[in-house]
Design a protein around this motif. Structure first.
Motif, PDB file in Angstrom:
ATOM      1  N   LEU A   1       1.445  -1.225   0.178  1.00  0.00           N
ATOM      2  CA  LEU A   1       0.018  -0.045   0.063  1.00  0.00           C
ATOM      3  C   LEU A   1       0.553   1.373   0.020  1.00  0.00           C
ATOM      4  CD1 LEU A   1      -2.761   1.017  -0.280  1.00  0.00           C
ATOM      5  CD2 LEU A   1      -3.048   0.233   2.672  1.00  0.00           C
ATOM      6  N   THR A   2       2.058   1.219   0.566  1.00  0.00           N
ATOM      7  CA  THR A   2       2.800   2.244   0.633  1.00  0.00           C
ATOM      8  C   THR A   2       3.137   2.976  -1.036  1.00  0.00           C
ATOM      9  OG1 THR A   2       3.481   2.130   3.022  1.00  0.00           O
ATOM     10  CG2 THR A   2       5.226   3.203   1.208  1.00  0.00           C
ATOM     11  N   GLU A   3       3.550   1.815  -1.503  1.00  0.00           N
ATOM     12  CA  GLU A   3       3.806   1.777  -3.204  1.00  0.00           C
ATOM     13  C   GLU A   3       2.828   2.217  -4.302  1.00  0.00           C
ATOM     14  OE1 GLU A   3       7.797  -1.810  -3.384  1.00  0.00           O
ATOM     15  OE2 GLU A   3       5.620  -2.601  -3.538  1.00  0.00           O
TER      16      GLU A   3
ATOM     17  N   ARG B   1      -6.984  -4.075   8.410  1.00  0.00           N
ATOM     18  CA  ARG B   1      -5.687  -5.473   9.373  1.00  0.00           C
ATOM     19  C   ARG B   1      -6.138  -6.954  10.112  1.00  0.00           C
ATOM     20  NH1 ARG B   1      -0.844  -3.887  12.840  1.00  0.00           N
ATOM     21  NH2 ARG B   1       0.527  -5.273  12.091  1.00  0.00           N
ATOM     22  N   TYR B   2      -7.612  -6.784   9.697  1.00  0.00           N
ATOM     23  CA  TYR B   2      -8.185  -7.801  10.463  1.00  0.00           C
ATOM     24  C   TYR B   2      -9.179  -9.130   9.921  1.00  0.00           C
ATOM     25  CZ  TYR B   2      -6.059  -6.289  14.904  1.00  0.00           C
ATOM     26  OH  TYR B   2      -4.139  -5.913  15.192  1.00  0.00           O
ATOM     27  N   THR B   3      -8.955  -8.199   8.854  1.00  0.00           N
ATOM     28  CA  THR B   3      -9.531  -9.563   7.372  1.00  0.00           C
ATOM     29  C   THR B   3      -9.283 -10.062   6.337  1.00  0.00           C
ATOM     30  OG1 THR B   3      -9.727  -7.126   6.036  1.00  0.00           O
ATOM     31  CG2 THR B   3     -11.906  -7.257   7.467  1.00  0.00           C
ATOM     32  N   GLU B   4     -10.350 -10.340   6.079  1.00  0.00           N
ATOM     33  CA  GLU B   4      -9.582 -11.277   4.720  1.00  0.00           C
ATOM     34  C   GLU B   4      -8.539 -10.793   3.848  1.00  0.00           C
ATOM     35  OE1 GLU B   4     -12.427 -13.672   3.484  1.00  0.00           O
ATOM     36  OE2 GLU B   4     -12.861 -14.782   5.244  1.00  0.00           O
ATOM     37  N   LEU B   5      -8.387  -9.558   3.812  1.00  0.00           N
ATOM     38  CA  LEU B   5      -7.946  -8.838   2.944  1.00  0.00           C
ATOM     39  C   LEU B   5      -6.292  -8.780   2.728  1.00  0.00           C
ATOM     40  CD1 LEU B   5     -10.888  -5.631   2.451  1.00  0.00           C
ATOM     41  CD2 LEU B   5     -10.456  -7.646   0.695  1.00  0.00           C
ATOM     42  N   ASP B   6      -5.992  -8.620   4.526  1.00  0.00           N
ATOM     43  CA  ASP B   6      -4.868  -8.945   4.405  1.00  0.00           C
ATOM     44  C   ASP B   6      -4.280  -9.578   4.355  1.00  0.00           C
ATOM     45  OD1 ASP B   6      -2.713  -6.745   5.909  1.00  0.00           O
ATOM     46  OD2 ASP B   6      -2.499  -8.310   7.265  1.00  0.00           O
TER      47      ASP B   6
ATOM     48  N   LEU C   1      -0.955  -5.100   5.365  1.00  0.00           N
ATOM     49  CA  LEU C   1      -0.646  -3.527   6.677  1.00  0.00           C
ATOM     50  C   LEU C   1       0.794  -3.587   7.636  1.00  0.00           C
ATOM     51  CD1 LEU C   1      -3.840  -2.913   5.905  1.00  0.00           C
ATOM     52  CD2 LEU C   1      -2.718  -2.001   5.017  1.00  0.00           C
ATOM     53  N   THR C   2       1.056  -2.990   7.474  1.00  0.00           N
ATOM     54  CA  THR C   2       3.089  -2.999   8.836  1.00  0.00           C
ATOM     55  C   THR C   2       2.000  -2.031   9.913  1.00  0.00           C
ATOM     56  OG1 THR C   2       3.449  -1.522   7.071  1.00  0.00           O
ATOM     57  CG2 THR C   2       4.072  -3.465   7.458  1.00  0.00           C
ATOM     58  N   ASP C   3       2.440  -1.834  10.499  1.00  0.00           N
ATOM     59  CA  ASP C   3       1.849  -1.147  11.645  1.00  0.00           C
ATOM     60  C   ASP C   3       2.121   0.753  11.666  1.00  0.00           C
ATOM     61  OD1 ASP C   3       1.095  -2.747  13.656  1.00  0.00           O
ATOM     62  OD2 ASP C   3       2.904  -2.835  14.644  1.00  0.00           O
ATOM     63  N   ALA C   4       3.676   1.054  10.217  1.00  0.00           N
ATOM     64  CA  ALA C   4       3.947   1.621  10.304  1.00  0.00           C
ATOM     65  C   ALA C   4       2.961   2.039   8.558  1.00  0.00           C
ATOM     66  CB  ALA C   4       5.201   1.927   9.771  1.00  0.00           C
ATOM     67  N   GLU C   5       3.109   1.271   7.864  1.00  0.00           N
ATOM     68  CA  GLU C   5       1.794   1.505   6.885  1.00  0.00           C
ATOM     69  C   GLU C   5      -0.200   1.915   7.826  1.00  0.00           C
ATOM     70  OE1 GLU C   5       2.989  -0.486   3.060  1.00  0.00           O
ATOM     71  OE2 GLU C   5       1.760  -1.589   4.501  1.00  0.00           O
ATOM     72  N   ILE C   6      -0.052   1.629   8.734  1.00  0.00           N
ATOM     73  CA  ILE C   6      -1.194   1.829   9.128  1.00  0.00           C
ATOM     74  C   ILE C   6      -1.490   3.078   9.938  1.00  0.00           C
ATOM     75  CG2 ILE C   6      -3.122   1.048  11.310  1.00  0.00           C
ATOM     76  CD1 ILE C   6      -2.400  -1.147  11.105  1.00  0.00           C
ATOM     77  N   GLU C   7      -0.137   3.859  10.840  1.00  0.00           N
ATOM     78  CA  GLU C   7      -0.454   5.108  10.704  1.00  0.00           C
ATOM     79  C   GLU C   7      -0.339   6.324  10.249  1.00  0.00           C
ATOM     80  OE1 GLU C   7      -0.600   7.650  14.135  1.00  0.00           O
ATOM     81  OE2 GLU C   7      -0.581   5.097  14.101  1.00  0.00           O
ATOM     82  N   ALA C   8       0.770   5.891   9.364  1.00  0.00           N
ATOM     83  CA  ALA C   8       0.980   7.038   7.874  1.00  0.00           C
ATOM     84  C   ALA C   8      -0.286   6.184   6.289  1.00  0.00           C
ATOM     85  CB  ALA C   8       2.555   6.365   7.097  1.00  0.00           C
ATOM     86  N   LEU C   9      -0.295   5.909   6.583  1.00  0.00           N
ATOM     87  CA  LEU C   9      -1.519   5.980   5.684  1.00  0.00           C
ATOM     88  C   LEU C   9      -2.889   5.891   5.566  1.00  0.00           C
ATOM     89  CD1 LEU C   9       0.472   3.078   2.915  1.00  0.00           C
ATOM     90  CD2 LEU C   9       0.949   5.735   3.235  1.00  0.00           C
ATOM     91  N   SER C  10      -3.218   5.994   7.547  1.00  0.00           N
ATOM     92  CA  SER C  10      -4.624   5.996   7.745  1.00  0.00           C
ATOM     93  C   SER C  10      -5.249   7.406   7.461  1.00  0.00           C
ATOM     94  CB  SER C  10      -4.740   5.359   8.854  1.00  0.00           C
ATOM     95  OG  SER C  10      -4.512   3.934   8.323  1.00  0.00           O
ATOM     96  N   PRO C  11      -5.614   7.853   6.385  1.00  0.00           N
ATOM     97  CA  PRO C  11      -6.504   9.433   6.408  1.00  0.00           C
ATOM     98  C   PRO C  11      -6.853   9.922   7.187  1.00  0.00           C
ATOM     99  CG  PRO C  11      -6.982   8.452   4.749  1.00  0.00           C
ATOM    100  CD  PRO C  11      -6.337   7.084   5.328  1.00  0.00           C
ATOM    101  N   ILE C  12      -7.439   9.125   8.870  1.00  0.00           N
ATOM    102  CA  ILE C  12      -7.878   9.658   9.303  1.00  0.00           C
ATOM    103  C   ILE C  12      -6.864  10.167  10.633  1.00  0.00           C
ATOM    104  CG2 ILE C  12      -8.388   7.135  10.810  1.00  0.00           C
ATOM    105  CD1 ILE C  12     -11.615   8.667  11.993  1.00  0.00           C
ATOM    106  N   ARG C  13      -5.827   9.609  10.461  1.00  0.00           N
ATOM    107  CA  ARG C  13      -4.838   9.585  11.529  1.00  0.00           C
ATOM    108  C   ARG C  13      -3.795  10.480  10.815  1.00  0.00           C
ATOM    109  NH1 ARG C  13      -3.301   3.540  14.441  1.00  0.00           N
ATOM    110  NH2 ARG C  13      -5.640   2.538  14.264  1.00  0.00           N
ATOM    111  N   GLN C  14      -4.146  10.800   9.887  1.00  0.00           N
ATOM    112  CA  GLN C  14      -3.364  12.083   8.982  1.00  0.00           C
ATOM    113  C   GLN C  14      -3.969  13.349   8.654  1.00  0.00           C
ATOM    114  OE1 GLN C  14      -0.054  11.851   9.616  1.00  0.00           O
ATOM    115  NE2 GLN C  14      -0.071   9.551  10.607  1.00  0.00           N
ATOM    116  N   VAL C  15      -5.103  13.434   9.397  1.00  0.00           N
ATOM    117  CA  VAL C  15      -5.554  15.240   8.717  1.00  0.00           C
ATOM    118  C   VAL C  15      -4.920  16.544   8.982  1.00  0.00           C
ATOM    119  CG1 VAL C  15      -7.727  16.113   9.341  1.00  0.00           C
ATOM    120  CG2 VAL C  15      -7.491  13.813   9.453  1.00  0.00           C
ATOM    121  N   PRO C  16      -4.651  16.937   7.985  1.00  0.00           N
ATOM    122  CA  PRO C  16      -3.989  17.923   7.597  1.00  0.00           C
ATOM    123  C   PRO C  16      -4.276  18.965   8.058  1.00  0.00           C
ATOM    124  CG  PRO C  16      -4.378  17.275   5.625  1.00  0.00           C
ATOM    125  CD  PRO C  16      -4.633  16.358   5.785  1.00  0.00           C
TER     126      PRO C  16
END
Length: 282
Positions: free
Chosen positions: A122-124, A185-190, A195-210
């Protein structure tokens, strides 16, 4: 899943199978396969009528291509549409018909392709979307800056929300998006996303609202799965808590798939929002 978890709707109390179903839009909508097939046929016809700027390469990967449908005006606003499919399926070609409505109102429309998971993380994938927007801005060299509205549906809604923090973007339209990756991360999609911890934090829009002066519309259907409706409501709350303005709407009687009829139609609600965000309203 316990009956209490079912009543509360708290994803943290659902087992993996139940949570996977809570995000399974295809299973939840009986005619989802027919709708996808209809979009593909309609999109193939639309691409055949507008063959002039298809398959523009913005990067080295096979799916790093853009289909650009131009209105003919040099200063036309640009609506970028990012397709959905939980980052693991579908192609930009399937969604060319989403240009039908906005293009009738003088907007250029770009359909962006990207590498799917697990071939890309997802980062890529996010980096590819950024590269596509940089490429589209580069097409304007020698001309004044035109307005760029980034839009997307489902996983594309997630990517559109991420893009709101990037300087290439002037406004956004996030349709039926996923804005917090932790439940995924806890579904079959994963099994394919990893997904990594870093991706969940950096790529979740709700956690990175400018903090942003850019207008954002967050839209879902009233008949969507509760988890998808929750994501839109929670993200709108977070966006406004950051001091930003937003338009939020649940479109009556629409599910995860039928909602896109409102973008295909020139008189659709999503078309009207795209036109408004592009500064082309009355």
């Amino acid at each position: 899943m316990s009956s209490a978890a079912s009543r509360s709707g708290d994803w943290r109390r659902m087992d993996r199978e139940t949570l996977s179903r809570a995000y399974d839009n295809t299973r939840a909508v009986a005619d989802s396969a027919a709708r996808l097939s209809g979009w593909r046929a309609r999109s193939a016809a639309f691409r055949a009528l507008h063959p002039h700027t298809l398959d523009l390469p913005y990067g080295p990967a096979e799916r790093n291509r853009i289909d650009l449908f131009q209105s003919g005006a040099e200063d036309a606003p640009l609506l970028v549409f990012i397709h959905g499919g939980y980052w693991i399926r579908n192609t930009r070609q399937d969604f060319a018909c989403m240009a039908e409505g906005p293009s009738r109102h003088g907007l250029d429309v770009g359909l962006v392709g990207y590498t799917l998971a697990p071939e890309a993380s997802l980062t890529e994938i996010a980096a590819e979307i950024r590269a596509a927007l940089v490429f589209l801005r580069g097409l304007q060299e020698g001309r004044g800056r035109r307005r760029l509205v980034v839009s997307g549906w489902s996983a594309g809604g997630h990517l559109a929300a991420l893009a709101m923090a990037w300087p290439e973007v002037d406004a956004g339209l996030a349709i039926s998006g996923v804005f917090d990756l932790e439940p995924i991360r806890y579904t079959e999609l994963d099994d394919r996303l990893h997904l990594t911890d870093a991706e969940i934090e950096a790529l979740s829009p709700i956690r990175q609202v400018p903090h942003s002066e850019k207008p954002l519309a967050i839209v879902c259907g009233s008949n969507e799965l509760p988890e998808l409706r929750r994501h839109s409501a929670d993200y709108d709350r977070a966006w406004r808590c950051a001091g930003n303005a937003s338009i939020v709407a649940e479109l009556p009687d629409h599910d995860h798939f039928s909602i896109l009829d409102e973008l295909i139609r020139p008189d659709g609600t999503l078309t009207a929002l795209a036109v408004e965000l592009a500064g082309k309203g009355p």
